[in-house]
Write an enzyme that holds these catalytic residues in place. Structure first.
Site, PDB file in Angstrom:
ATOM      1  N   GLU A  10       0.861  -1.186   0.000  1.00  0.00           N
ATOM      2  CA  GLU A  10       0.000   0.000   0.000  1.00  0.00           C
ATOM      3  C   GLU A  10       0.896   1.234   0.000  1.00  0.00           C
ATOM      4  O   GLU A  10       1.797   1.343   0.843  1.00  0.00           O
ATOM      5  CB  GLU A  10      -0.904   0.003   1.227  1.00  0.00           C
ATOM      6  CG  GLU A  10      -1.876   1.176   1.252  1.00  0.00           C
ATOM      7  CD  GLU A  10      -2.779   1.179   2.472  1.00  0.00           C
ATOM      8  OE1 GLU A  10      -3.533   2.152   2.631  1.00  0.00           O
ATOM      9  OE2 GLU A  10      -2.717   0.216   3.269  1.00  0.00           O
ATOM     10  N   ARG A 226       5.761 -13.171   9.949  1.00  0.00           N
ATOM     11  CA  ARG A 226       6.143 -11.766   9.848  1.00  0.00           C
ATOM     12  C   ARG A 226       7.544 -11.585  10.433  1.00  0.00           C
ATOM     13  O   ARG A 226       7.929 -12.259  11.385  1.00  0.00           O
ATOM     14  CB  ARG A 226       5.136 -10.908  10.622  1.00  0.00           C
ATOM     15  CG  ARG A 226       5.271  -9.424  10.411  1.00  0.00           C
ATOM     16  CD  ARG A 226       4.155  -8.699  11.116  1.00  0.00           C
ATOM     17  NE  ARG A 226       4.218  -7.265  10.886  1.00  0.00           N
ATOM     18  CZ  ARG A 226       3.334  -6.397  11.351  1.00  0.00           C
ATOM     19  NH1 ARG A 226       2.316  -6.830  12.069  1.00  0.00           N
ATOM     20  NH2 ARG A 226       3.456  -5.113  11.101  1.00  0.00           N
ATOM     21  N   LYS A 236       4.354  -0.218  10.142  1.00  0.00           N
ATOM     22  CA  LYS A 236       4.342   1.041   9.392  1.00  0.00           C
ATOM     23  C   LYS A 236       3.762   2.176  10.237  1.00  0.00           C
ATOM     24  O   LYS A 236       4.196   3.322  10.152  1.00  0.00           O
ATOM     25  CB  LYS A 236       3.559   0.870   8.091  1.00  0.00           C
ATOM     26  CG  LYS A 236       3.842   1.958   7.070  1.00  0.00           C
ATOM     27  CD  LYS A 236       3.074   1.751   5.781  1.00  0.00           C
ATOM     28  CE  LYS A 236       3.623   0.630   4.965  1.00  0.00           C
ATOM     29  NZ  LYS A 236       2.941   0.512   3.642  1.00  0.00           N
TER      30      LYS A 236
END
Length: 502
Positions: A10, A226, A236
């Site tokens: 994104e 992760r 983020k």
């Protein structure tokens, strides 16, 4: 059938080391790999972030088979939303975001869940035409409130947003959610394997539910753990908080953003080597930072030229050398590997590291002390006779040099001399970086931001050789005995990448 994967960031921030792992897995798994910009939230997305993503995918050495955007499919996504409404599998809801969150927690259906499809279609048309106020209506998928899986509790498919989109401008008044658009675009693009981190595993049920509802082809979904790195955060949201309150931008070398590591001098091949070593595993585990810098040193040792510089200078006068003495000694750019040399000026006044002198010698110390002889790297043996102090601080050391080089001392120290008598050596600013957080797992702290290491950056001013000033930004250098460094965007500023050893 060939495997087709995608890397779908994104564009609402800068990429970090976790994205590098996702890139490595996706680009090395598929015969083809798309780079898809997941641009469904115009409030958070910027062209700056898009440009950064495109640039850093290239920097890591990846070439996407296609570059696409979720916004490429906005019209088709709208058409499929109407289809969902007509099938009785979506409805317009007037609850606020807070009310939706609360009723989902209580597993209570919306009072508008069973409104007629014709009414929802009309209201959705009004949302599309900008006739509905932001926050007053959403389109929700009619999934299953009987399910024990949270992602099946009627997720939002569309919301009203009065924002200008970086690519589509003001053409749309409503935008799809990640949960609605992600799986549909995977199917439309012919992705065969949707590979993502374990945090998205809980969404697998809704992913397949929507594709079944719309009778679309279903990719295989796989997850990997992760990435978590000691003394760092890779969220983020937390990185954005650090950028706004602690560090100096997304490319601050203390961050594990790709921009920060790039500015710090980390080679892209070292990042990919770490990702290869970690592999695609589902087992959680924290990664010590030294595992990254093991690969960094391996690459920098093979590629970085060497030079001498002094970070904390101590003035040394060679008393038996004439005032006007000036010569150039030859130093090696790659000691022991090539014959490439560079010239180092030697004059009567030079500078050594302050830590390489002691007023009293001790066992095991290889530096300079009164009555002791050391070798000036690439030059001559020097013997200390006296030193001058001011306020208990050594200010100047007096030595004599052996022009015959007859003595063979064990200690060898680096140095920088005046280029010509009376002329100071070129000054350099050096930024020494330490771990950004004091705790190994800052996310587990009650106040993670309070755990920031306030001494994570030390700025020192020293001297370097004249040719250092001509090096381009991004040039990687080993300062002998001091570590690996990278020329910053500013001239005569060096960022320390890492030390010579762990």
């Amino acid at each position: 059938m060939s495997v087709v994967t995608r890397f779908p960031p994104e564009p609402n921030g800068y990429l970090h080391l976790g994205h590098a792992k996702a890139m490595y897995i996706n680009f090395t798994t598929g015969a083809e790999c798309y780079l898809r910009l997941d641009d469904t939230n115009p409030e958070a997305e910027k062209e700056e972030f898009v440009d950064h993503i495109l640039d850093n995918v290239r920097w890591l050495g990846w070439t996407p088979s296609k570059v696409t955007y979720c916004s490429d499919y906005f019209d088709e996504l709208l058409h499929l939303a109407v289809k969902l409404i007509d099938k009785g599998l979506a409805y317009v809801d007037h609850q606020t975001p807070e009310e939706i969150r609360r009723t989902r927690e209580l597993r209570q259906a919306s009072p508008w869940r069973n409104r007629p499809a014709e009414e929802s279609r009309r209201l959705f048309h009004d949302m599309r035409r900008g006739k509905v106020q932001e926050g007053s209506a959403t389109l929700r998928m009619k999934m299953s409130f009987d399910s024990s899986v949270g992602c099946m509790l009627d997720l939002v498919a569309y919301r009203v947003k009065n924002a200008v989109h970086p690519r589509t401008g003001s053409r749309y008044s409503i935008y799809p959610s990640y949960d609605y658009a992600h799986c549909i675009v995977d199917s439309l693009e012919g992705i065969t394997h949707s590979i993502c981190s374990l945090e998205f595993e809980s969404r697998k049920a809704s992913y397949y539910w929507l594709l079944d509802a719309l009778e679309l082809r279903k990719p295989v979904v796989s997850e990997f753990c992760r990435l978590c790195v000691d003394h760092n955060v890779l969220s983020k949201r937390k990185l954005a908080r650090l950028v706004s309150e602690v560090v100096n931008g997304w490319d601050d070398p203390r961050l594990l953003t790709l921009a920060g590591m790039r500015r710090r001098g980390v080679p892209p091949a070292a990042i990919n080597d770490l990702c290869k070593e970690l592999g695609m595993t589902r087992s959680e585990g924290r990664v010590p930072l030294h595992r990254l810098y093991h690969h960094v040193r391996a690459h920098l040792d093979a590629t970085s030229f060497r030079c001498m510089a002094v970070l904390r200078p101590l003035r040394v006068v060679i008393t038996n050398m004439p005032d006007n003495h000036q010569e150039v000694v030859q130093a090696s750019l790659f000691p022991g590997r090539t014959l490439e040399k560079y010239g180092v000026p030697l004059t009567r006044v030079l500078y050594i590291e302050r830590s390489d002198f002691r007023t009293q010698d001790v066992k095991g110390f290889r530096g300079l002390a009164p009555g002791k002889t050391v070798m000036l790297r690439y030059a001559y043996p020097v013997t200390c006779h006296t030193f001058q102090e001011h306020n208990e601080q050594v200010e100047e050391v007096h030595v004599t040099y052996d022009v015959t080089k007859a003595s063979k001392p064990k200690g060898v120290i680096h140095w920088v001399a005046e280029p010509s008598p009376g002329q100071s050596p070129p000054s350099i600013e050096v930024r020494l970086y330490d771990e950004l957080f004091n705790s190994r797992e800052p996310e587990s702290c009650d106040d993670w931001l309070a755990d920031v290491n306030r001494s994570s950056l030390e700025v020192v001013h020293g001297f370097g050789p004249p040719f250092l000033a001509s090096r381009e930004p991004g040039s990687r250098i080993q300062l002998e005995r001091l570590g690996y460094f990278c020329v910053d965007t500013q001239q005569r500023v060096l960022n320390r990448t890492c030390g010579l050893r762990c």
